[in-house]
Design a protein around this motif. Structure first.
Motif, PDB file in Angstrom:
ATOM      1  N   LYS A   6       0.415  -1.122   0.204  1.00 38.33           N
ATOM      2  CA  LYS A   6      -0.085   0.128   0.391  1.00 38.33           C
ATOM      3  C   LYS A   6       0.954   1.123  -0.263  1.00 38.33           C
ATOM      4  O   LYS A   6       0.248   2.330  -0.018  1.00 38.33           O
ATOM      5  CB  LYS A   6      -0.494   0.057   1.162  1.00 38.33           C
ATOM      6  CG  LYS A   6      -2.210  -0.102   1.103  1.00 38.33           C
ATOM      7  CD  LYS A   6      -3.154  -0.375   2.108  1.00 38.33           C
ATOM      8  CE  LYS A   6      -4.088  -1.256   2.203  1.00 38.33           C
ATOM      9  NZ  LYS A   6      -3.597  -1.890   3.866  1.00 38.33           N
ATOM     10  N   GLU A   7       1.638   0.954  -0.004  1.00 35.25           N
ATOM     11  CA  GLU A   7       2.538   2.420   0.650  1.00 35.25           C
ATOM     12  C   GLU A   7       3.739   2.774  -1.280  1.00 35.25           C
ATOM     13  O   GLU A   7       4.940   3.170  -0.872  1.00 35.25           O
ATOM     14  CB  GLU A   7       3.968   2.037   1.297  1.00 35.25           C
ATOM     15  CG  GLU A   7       3.457   2.638   3.547  1.00 35.25           C
ATOM     16  CD  GLU A   7       3.833   1.713   4.328  1.00 35.25           C
ATOM     17  OE1 GLU A   7       5.146   1.593   4.057  1.00 35.25           O
ATOM     18  OE2 GLU A   7       3.431   1.344   5.589  1.00 35.25           O
ATOM     19  N   ASN A   8       3.556   1.629  -1.387  1.00 35.80           N
ATOM     20  CA  ASN A   8       3.750   2.101  -2.737  1.00 35.80           C
ATOM     21  C   ASN A   8       5.308   1.127  -3.225  1.00 35.80           C
ATOM     22  O   ASN A   8       6.014   1.732  -3.976  1.00 35.80           O
ATOM     23  CB  ASN A   8       3.816   3.507  -3.390  1.00 35.80           C
ATOM     24  CG  ASN A   8       2.705   3.676  -4.208  1.00 35.80           C
ATOM     25  OD1 ASN A   8       1.779   2.697  -4.906  1.00 35.80           O
ATOM     26  ND2 ASN A   8       2.353   5.215  -4.048  1.00 35.80           N
ATOM     27  N   MET A   9       5.712   0.361  -2.410  1.00 38.07           N
ATOM     28  CA  MET A   9       6.681  -0.510  -2.742  1.00 38.07           C
ATOM     29  C   MET A   9       7.043  -1.343  -3.575  1.00 38.07           C
ATOM     30  O   MET A   9       6.208  -1.864  -3.390  1.00 38.07           O
ATOM     31  CB  MET A   9       7.204  -1.076  -1.377  1.00 38.07           C
ATOM     32  CG  MET A   9       8.396  -1.807  -0.786  1.00 38.07           C
ATOM     33  SD  MET A   9       9.779  -1.530  -1.354  1.00 38.07           S
ATOM     34  CE  MET A   9      10.301  -0.237   0.361  1.00 38.07           C
ATOM     35  N   THR A  10       7.567  -1.118  -4.043  1.00 39.06           N
ATOM     36  CA  THR A  10       7.984  -2.186  -5.639  1.00 39.06           C
ATOM     37  C   THR A  10       8.899  -3.363  -4.543  1.00 39.06           C
ATOM     38  O   THR A  10       9.695  -3.302  -3.804  1.00 39.06           O
ATOM     39  CB  THR A  10       9.453  -1.606  -6.105  1.00 39.06           C
ATOM     40  OG1 THR A  10       9.237  -0.619  -6.868  1.00 39.06           O
ATOM     41  CG2 THR A  10       9.600  -2.638  -7.343  1.00 39.06           C
ATOM     42  N   MET A  11       8.072  -4.846  -5.259  1.00 39.67           N
ATOM     43  CA  MET A  11       7.493  -5.639  -3.839  1.00 39.67           C
ATOM     44  C   MET A  11       7.430  -6.813  -5.948  1.00 39.67           C
ATOM     45  O   MET A  11       6.701  -7.171  -6.414  1.00 39.67           O
ATOM     46  CB  MET A  11       6.532  -6.009  -3.964  1.00 39.67           C
ATOM     47  CG  MET A  11       6.582  -4.998  -2.366  1.00 39.67           C
ATOM     48  SD  MET A  11       5.369  -5.304  -1.268  1.00 39.67           S
ATOM     49  CE  MET A  11       5.401  -6.469  -0.827  1.00 39.67           C
ATOM     50  N   VAL A  12       8.847  -7.994  -5.598  1.00 46.44           N
ATOM     51  CA  VAL A  12       8.335  -9.375  -6.599  1.00 46.44           C
ATOM     52  C   VAL A  12       7.958  -9.945  -5.191  1.00 46.44           C
ATOM     53  O   VAL A  12       9.667 -10.336  -4.402  1.00 46.44           O
ATOM     54  CB  VAL A  12       9.985  -9.435  -6.635  1.00 46.44           C
ATOM     55  CG1 VAL A  12       9.251 -10.027  -8.419  1.00 46.44           C
ATOM     56  CG2 VAL A  12      10.327  -8.234  -7.883  1.00 46.44           C
ATOM     57  N   VAL A  13       7.494 -10.900  -5.458  1.00 41.39           N
ATOM     58  CA  VAL A  13       7.270 -11.986  -4.131  1.00 41.39           C
ATOM     59  C   VAL A  13       6.724 -13.400  -4.727  1.00 41.39           C
ATOM     60  O   VAL A  13       6.022 -13.681  -5.639  1.00 41.39           O
ATOM     61  CB  VAL A  13       5.615 -11.551  -3.752  1.00 41.39           C
ATOM     62  CG1 VAL A  13       5.758 -12.504  -2.709  1.00 41.39           C
ATOM     63  CG2 VAL A  13       5.806 -10.156  -3.280  1.00 41.39           C
ATOM     64  N   VAL A  14       7.727 -14.297  -4.590  1.00 42.35           N
ATOM     65  CA  VAL A  14       6.820 -15.892  -5.321  1.00 42.35           C
ATOM     66  C   VAL A  14       6.625 -16.668  -3.701  1.00 42.35           C
ATOM     67  O   VAL A  14       6.791 -16.077  -2.499  1.00 42.35           O
ATOM     68  CB  VAL A  14       8.303 -16.608  -5.065  1.00 42.35           C
ATOM     69  CG1 VAL A  14       8.424 -18.094  -5.170  1.00 42.35           C
ATOM     70  CG2 VAL A  14       9.618 -16.270  -6.016  1.00 42.35           C
ATOM     71  N   THR A  15       5.168 -16.781  -3.999  1.00 43.79           N
ATOM     72  CA  THR A  15       4.246 -17.576  -2.997  1.00 43.79           C
ATOM     73  C   THR A  15       3.696 -19.154  -3.688  1.00 43.79           C
ATOM     74  O   THR A  15       3.379 -19.018  -4.639  1.00 43.79           O
ATOM     75  CB  THR A  15       3.969 -16.227  -2.544  1.00 43.79           C
ATOM     76  OG1 THR A  15       3.234 -16.917  -1.188  1.00 43.79           O
ATOM     77  CG2 THR A  15       2.721 -15.826  -3.645  1.00 43.79           C
ATOM     78  N   HIS A  16       3.082 -19.141  -2.264  1.00 38.77           N
ATOM     79  CA  HIS A  16       2.250 -20.560  -2.874  1.00 38.77           C
ATOM     80  C   HIS A  16       1.078 -19.474  -2.409  1.00 38.77           C
ATOM     81  O   HIS A  16      -0.523 -19.751  -2.497  1.00 38.77           O
ATOM     82  CB  HIS A  16       2.224 -21.134  -2.404  1.00 38.77           C
ATOM     83  CG  HIS A  16       3.715 -22.262  -2.821  1.00 38.77           C
ATOM     84  ND1 HIS A  16       3.419 -23.019  -4.259  1.00 38.77           N
ATOM     85  CD2 HIS A  16       4.667 -22.403  -2.678  1.00 38.77           C
ATOM     86  CE1 HIS A  16       4.479 -23.192  -4.765  1.00 38.77           C
ATOM     87  NE2 HIS A  16       5.217 -23.214  -3.141  1.00 38.77           N
ATOM     88  N   GLU A  17       1.007 -18.687  -1.744  1.00 44.47           N
ATOM     89  CA  GLU A  17      -0.835 -17.825  -1.350  1.00 44.47           C
ATOM     90  C   GLU A  17      -1.681 -17.061  -2.233  1.00 44.47           C
ATOM     91  O   GLU A  17      -1.010 -15.878  -2.768  1.00 44.47           O
ATOM     92  CB  GLU A  17      -0.266 -16.381  -0.195  1.00 44.47           C
ATOM     93  CG  GLU A  17       0.683 -17.444   1.229  1.00 44.47           C
ATOM     94  CD  GLU A  17      -0.152 -17.797   1.663  1.00 44.47           C
ATOM     95  OE1 GLU A  17      -1.500 -17.730   2.018  1.00 44.47           O
ATOM     96  OE2 GLU A  17       0.319 -19.137   2.621  1.00 44.47           O
TER      97      GLU A  17
END
Lengths: 230, 246
Positions: free
Chosen positions: B190-201
Motif C-alpha cells: 500500500k505504501e508503494n514499495m516495489t515488490m517481487v513475491v514468490v509465493t503459494h498464497e
C-alpha cells in the motif's frame, strides 16, 4: 612416614634450590605454549579462510592446493620430528634462541589442526546466513567477519580448547633440543637426586593443575556465550 | 519504449545448473511501485528467477537492468546494488548471535555509515510499525516464526531499499502465523514499495498483486493482472495448476 616424605621434598626441591629447575622450566613451557598458540591461531585462521572460501566459491585454487600440502605434511609427521627438523635443518643458522625455534615449530604444527577446526566451524554455519549477509550488501569478507566467524568460533570453542590442552602437553618434547622446559626440569632433578618419584609426580601434577584451570575457564566462557542467546 | 524506464528490466535470462535448465529465457519488466507475484509449480524456476535478480544465483546468460545498470556486467559492484534490493527468505536467516535490534542496525551502520543513534531510531520506528518494539533486545531464538519473519522484513527495510524480493516468505510458517506476515507485506504494498513475491498464497496474490506471473519449466507462460489471471487463465498448464491449488 610423614617425616620421610618431608625429607624427600626437602632433598629434591629445597636443597641446592632445585625447585628453580621447575620454576624456570614452567616459565619456558608457558612461553612456548602461549606463543605457539598465537602463531597457530593466526596460521589456522588464514588456512581455514582460504580453504572454506575455496570450498564455497571455487576460487583461490593455487592457495588452496598449497594449504592442503601443508596440512598433509604437518598432520602426517610426528611433532617431535618436525621440531628436530626445524632446529637442526631449517632454522639452524638463524641464531634464534632455542625457545623461539621451539614455539615456531609447535605453532606451525598447531596451525594445521586449528585450521581444520575453524574450517569445520565455518562450514557448519547454514548457507542462509551467508546469503542473508550478501543480500544486505556485505561483501564476502565483511560477511565472514560480521556474520559467519562469530558464530563459527563459538561453535568450535570446545575443540579449540582441546587443541590448546594438547599443545601445552606437547611442548614437553622440547627437551629433545635441550630446552629446559617443565618436563626437562623434573628430569634434571631426577638425575641429581636419583629420586624418580618426587620430581616426576610433581611435574605431572603441575601439568594437571594447569589443564584443569584452563578447562574451568573455558567452560565459564562457553556458558557466558550460550547465555547470550537462549 | 515507454518514457519511464522500468526499475528492473530482465532480458532473456538463462540459468543452467549442471545439465538442468532452471531458467530458459525469462524476460519481463518491473516498474516502480509495482507489486509482482510469481507463482508456479515447484521446480518451475521461480525461486531461481528471484535469486538471480540480486545475483545470489549467477545467471548463465541474459541481462538484468536495475535502475538502468546491467547487473550482469562484470564491472558492476554488485554489493552496492544489493543494498537497494531487500530480500526476505523462506527460512528468515536472522543472525542468531545478534539481538533483533543489532540484526537491523548492523548493515546500515557498516555499509551506509549511519550513526548508531540514527540506525537504532530508524529500527525502533520500523519495529513499532510491525508491533515488535518490545522485542528489540531479544535474540532470534526467543521469537516465534511469524515474529522472526517480520523482523527479517524490517531488517531489509532498514537499508531503505528500492525493491523488496520475497522468496516464499510464509512457506516455513505455522498456519496461524501466516496472517501477521502477510499483513505487513500488504501494508508495504500500500505504501508503494516495489515488490517481487514468490509465493503459494494465491488468495493473497489476488488481493495485493498488480500483476501475476506464472512460471513453469523455467519460462513465464502467462502473466496478467490478478483478476484476469485467476478468473480467465488461457494457458493449459496454468489452468491445471490453478485447479490444483485453489
Amino acid at each position: 612416614m610423614i617425616q620421610s616424605l618431608m625429607d624427600r621434598i626437602q632433598f629434591n626441591f629445597i636443597d641446592g634450590d632445585r625447585w628453580v629447575y621447575l620454576a624456570d622450566g614452567l616459565k619456558n613451557t608457558l612461553i612456548m605454549t602461549v606463543f605457539a598458540l598465537l602463531l597457530g591461531l593466526v596460521i589456522g585462521f588464514l588456512i581455514a579462510i582460504v580453504r572454506s572460501t575455496h570450498d564455497k566459491t571455487g576460487s583461490l585454487r593455487v592457495l588452496n592446493l598449497f594449504c592442503k600440502v601443508y596440512l598433509t605434511v604437518i598432520r602426517g609427521t610426528p611433532v617431535l620430528v618436525q621440531l628436530l627438523i626445524c632446529y637442526f635443518v631449517i632454522l639452524v643458522n638463524t641464531g634464534l634462541p632455542k625457545v623461539a625455534i621451539a614455539f615456531i615449530a609447535f605453532g606451525l604444527n598447531s596451525g594445521a589442526y586449528v585450521a581444520e577446526i575453524i574450517r569445520s566451524g565455518i562450514m557448519s554455519i547454514d548457507n542462509g546466513q551467508f546469503e542473508a549477509g550478501r543480500s544486505l550488501g556485505f561483501n564476502y569478507v565483511q560477511t565472514m567477519i560480521f556474520i559467519i566467524l562469530p558464530q563459527a568460533l563459538k561453535n568450535v570453542l570446545p575443540a579449540l580448547g582441546n587443541e590448546f590442552i594438547v599443545l601445552l602437553k606437547e611442548t614437553s618434547v622440547a627437551g629433545y633440543i635441550a630446552i629446559a622446559d617443565l618436563t626437562k626440569g623434573g628430569d634434571i632433578i631426577r638425575s641429581r637426586t636419583f629420586d624418580a618419584f618426587m620430581p616426576l609426580i610433581t611435574v605431572a601434577i603441575i601439568y594437571l593443575v594447569m589443564v584443569l584451570t584452563f578447562s574451568k575457564l573455558l567452560s565459564i566462557l562457553e556458558r557466558r556465550l550460550r547465555n547470550n542467546e537462549r | 519504449m515507454s518514457v519511464k524506464e522500468p526499475l528492473i528490466r530482465v532480458e532473456d535470462l538463462k540459468k543452467e545448473f549442471t545439465g538442468v535448465h532452471a531458467l530458459n529465457g525469462v524476460s519481463t519488466k518491473i516498474c516502480r511501485g509495482e507489486v509482482v507475484f510469481v507463482v508456479g509449480p515447484s521446480g518451475s524456476g521461480k525461486s531461481t528467477f528471484l535469486r538471480c535478480l540480486n545475483r545470489l544465483e549467477d545467471p548463465t546468460s541474459g541481462h538484468i537492468y536495475f535502475d538502468g545498470v546491467d547487473l550482469l556486467d562484470k564491472k558492476v559492484n554488485i554489493n552496492r546494488h544489493r543494498q537497494k534490493m531487500g530480500m526476505v527468505f523462506q527460512h528468515f536467516n536472522l543472525f542468531p548471535h545478534m539481538t533483533v535490534l543489532r540484526n537491523m542496525t548492523i548493515a546500515p551502520m557498516k555499509l551506509q555509515g549511519v550513526s548508531r543513534e540514527e540506525a537504532e531510531k530508524e529500527a525502533m520506528k520500523l519495529l513499532e510499525r510491525v508491533g515488535l518494539a518490545d522485542r528489540a533486545g531479544a535474540y532470534p531464538s526467543q521469537l516465534s516464526g511469524g515474529q522472526k519473519q517480520r523482523v527479517a522484513i524490517v531488517r531489509a527495510l532498514c537499508m531503505k531499499p528500492e525493491v523488496m524480493l520475497f522468496d516464499e516468505p510464509t512457506s516455513a510458517l505455522d498456519p496461524e502465523m501466516v496472517g501477521e506476515v502477510l499483513q505487513v507485506m500488504g501494508e508495504l504494498a500500500k505504501e508503494n514499495m516495489t515488490m517481487v513475491v514468490v509465493t503459494h498464497e494465491m488468495g493473497f496474490a489476488k488481493e495485493v498483486a498488480h500483476r501475476v506471473l506464472f512460471m513453469a519449466e523455467g519460462q513465464i507462460l502467462e502473466e496478467g493482472p490478478p483478476a484476469e489471471f485467476f478468473a480467465n487463465p488461457k494457458n493449459e498448464r496454468l489452468k491445471a495448476f490453478l485447479s490444483k491449488v485453489i
